[in-house]
Motif scaffolding. Structure first.
Motif, PDB file in Angstrom:
ATOM      1  N   ARG A   1      43.562  34.311  61.463  1.00 51.70           N
ATOM      2  CA  ARG A   1      43.262  35.670  61.908  1.00 51.70           C
ATOM      3  C   ARG A   1      44.174  36.599  61.127  1.00 51.70           C
ATOM      4  NH1 ARG A   1      39.997  36.946  66.498  1.00 51.70           N
ATOM      5  NH2 ARG A   1      39.834  38.884  65.377  1.00 51.70           N
ATOM      6  N   ARG A   2      43.617  37.664  60.588  1.00 59.13           N
ATOM      7  CA  ARG A   2      44.417  38.643  59.838  1.00 59.13           C
ATOM      8  C   ARG A   2      44.529  39.924  60.644  1.00 59.13           C
ATOM      9  NH1 ARG A   2      44.087  38.174  53.432  1.00 59.13           N
ATOM     10  NH2 ARG A   2      44.171  35.923  53.338  1.00 59.13           N
TER      11      ARG A   2
ATOM     12  N   MET B   1      46.042  44.027  60.558  1.00 59.23           N
ATOM     13  CA  MET B   1      46.441  45.166  59.722  1.00 59.23           C
ATOM     14  C   MET B   1      47.351  46.080  60.528  1.00 59.23           C
ATOM     15  SD  MET B   1      44.823  44.485  56.926  1.00 59.23           S
ATOM     16  CE  MET B   1      45.091  45.968  56.000  1.00 59.23           C
TER      17      MET B   1
ATOM     18  N   SER C   1      48.753  49.889  60.753  1.00 58.81           N
ATOM     19  CA  SER C   1      48.481  51.253  60.290  1.00 58.81           C
ATOM     20  C   SER C   1      49.474  52.195  60.932  1.00 58.81           C
ATOM     21  CB  SER C   1      47.062  51.685  60.682  1.00 58.81           C
ATOM     22  OG  SER C   1      46.117  50.801  60.163  1.00 58.81           O
TER      23      SER C   1
ATOM     24  N   THR D   1      51.697  45.593  55.189  1.00 62.99           N
ATOM     25  CA  THR D   1      50.805  46.071  56.244  1.00 62.99           C
ATOM     26  C   THR D   1      49.753  45.044  56.644  1.00 62.99           C
ATOM     27  OG1 THR D   1      49.344  47.094  54.611  1.00 62.99           O
ATOM     28  CG2 THR D   1      51.079  48.485  55.549  1.00 62.99           C
ATOM     29  N   GLU D   2      49.880  43.805  56.183  1.00 67.41           N
ATOM     30  CA  GLU D   2      48.907  42.770  56.535  1.00 67.41           C
ATOM     31  C   GLU D   2      49.623  41.463  56.875  1.00 67.41           C
ATOM     32  OE1 GLU D   2      44.766  40.792  54.867  1.00 67.41           O
ATOM     33  OE2 GLU D   2      45.823  42.244  53.640  1.00 67.41           O
TER      34      GLU D   2
ATOM     35  N   ALA E   1      48.954  37.382  58.419  1.00 71.43           N
ATOM     36  CA  ALA E   1      47.986  36.323  58.682  1.00 71.43           C
ATOM     37  C   ALA E   1      48.592  35.331  59.669  1.00 71.43           C
ATOM     38  CB  ALA E   1      47.590  35.616  57.396  1.00 71.43           C
TER      39      ALA E   1
ATOM     40  N   LYS F   1      48.975  41.871  68.291  1.00 72.27           N
ATOM     41  CA  LYS F   1      48.236  43.126  68.450  1.00 72.27           C
ATOM     42  C   LYS F   1      48.729  43.905  69.666  1.00 72.27           C
ATOM     43  CE  LYS F   1      43.672  45.046  69.054  1.00 72.27           C
ATOM     44  NZ  LYS F   1      42.278  44.833  69.282  1.00 72.27           N
TER      45      LYS F   1
ATOM     46  N   TYR G   1      42.880  43.934  64.238  1.00 71.21           N
ATOM     47  CA  TYR G   1      42.342  42.844  63.433  1.00 71.21           C
ATOM     48  C   TYR G   1      41.736  43.427  62.167  1.00 71.21           C
ATOM     49  CZ  TYR G   1      42.760  40.220  67.771  1.00 71.21           C
ATOM     50  OH  TYR G   1      43.230  39.632  68.902  1.00 71.21           O
ATOM     51  N   LYS G   2      41.743  42.666  61.086  1.00 67.90           N
ATOM     52  CA  LYS G   2      41.247  43.175  59.808  1.00 67.90           C
ATOM     53  C   LYS G   2      39.781  43.580  59.885  1.00 67.90           C
ATOM     54  CE  LYS G   2      41.267  42.376  54.908  1.00 67.90           C
ATOM     55  NZ  LYS G   2      41.793  41.581  53.823  1.00 67.90           N
ATOM     56  N   GLU G   3      38.967  42.805  60.621  1.00 68.49           N
ATOM     57  CA  GLU G   3      37.536  43.107  60.697  1.00 68.49           C
ATOM     58  C   GLU G   3      37.199  44.106  61.799  1.00 68.49           C
ATOM     59  OE1 GLU G   3      38.572  39.631  63.183  1.00 68.49           O
ATOM     60  OE2 GLU G   3      38.878  40.033  61.074  1.00 68.49           O
TER      61      GLU G   3
END
Length: 180
Positions: free
Chosen positions: A86-87, A89, A91, A130-131, A133, A150, A165-167
Motif C-alpha cells: 500500500r502506498r 502520499m 500532502s 512525500t511517499e 510504501a 493515515k 492512499y496513492k489511489e
C-alpha cells in the motif's frame, strides 16, 4: 452457493497449502502464513494446484463464512507468492517522511515528529519525502498498518493536506466567499 466461496483458488509457482486440524497453512517463496478455520461446517480440499472451500451446511452463518474463508485463503496464497503493498502520499507544506533504520519519522505539522515502528511482518519504505510504501505478505497487516499511518493526519477537505492512499481522491470543498 456463495459466488465467492465456490470459485477455486489457483496456486502459483512454489506455493503449497495444507489443511490440518482446522488450520490452513500457506507456504511460498516469501514466507509462511496460517489461518484457523473456526467454523466446523467449512471444509478445505486441496487437489493438486487447486484449493476448494466447501460448506457442509446451508445455515446463514455458514454461507457468510464460506466466502470469507475462501477470500482469506486466496489472500494467503497471493501474499506468500507476490506480497502486498500500500502506498501513501503526504500532502502539506514542509510535510515529509524520513526513514531511520526500520522505523519512519513523520513531520506532518505537529509540534513534534511522529515515529512509527513497523510490526513484525511489515516493511516500511520511504520512496520519496512525500511517499511511503507499506509492504508485507499478510494483506490484513499491511492494510491495518497503512490505515494507522493515515490516521496520524487524515486529509482535510479544503486544501487536501494530510496523509492519503496513492489511489485515493480527496473531495475538495469550496472555501468561504468574501461578502460585501
Amino acid at each position: 452457493m456463495s459466488r465467492i466461496g465456490r470459485a477455486p483458488i489457483k496456486l502459483g509457482k512454489g506455493v503449497s497449502v495444507s489443511f490440518e486440524g482446522g488450520l490452513v497453512t500457506a507456504k511460498g517463496p516469501l514466507g509462511t502464513l496460517t489461518q484457523p478455520v473456526q467454523n466446523r461446517n467449512i471444509n478445505v480440499e486441496i487437489e493438486g494446484e487447486t484449493v476448494l472451500v466447501k460448506r457442509l451446511s446451508e445455515a446463514k452463518e455458514v454461507k457468510a463464512a464460506h466466502g470469507l474463508y475462501r477470500a482469506l485463503i486466496q489472500n494467503m496464497a497471493t501474499g506468500v507468492e507476490k506480497g502486498f503493498e500500500r502506498r501513501l502520499m503526504i500532502s502539506g507544506v514542509g510535510w515529509k517522511a524520513v526513514a531511520q533504520g526500520e522505523k519512519i519519522v513523520l513531520s506532518v505539522g505537529f509540534s513534534h515528529p511522529v515515529e512509527l515502528v513497523p510490526v513484525k511482518g511489515i516493511k516500511l519504505e520511504v520512496i520519496s519525502p512525500t511517499e511511503v510504501a507499506v509492504k508485507g505478505i499478510d494483506k490484513v497487516l499491511v492494510g491495518q498498518f497503512a490505515a494507522d499511518i493515515k490516521a496520524v493526519r487524515k486529509p482535510e477537505p479544503y486544501h487536501g493536506y494530510g496523509i492519503r492512499y496513492k489511489e485515493e481522491t480527496i473531495l475538495r470543498k469550496e472555501g468561504k466567499k468574501a461578502g460585501k
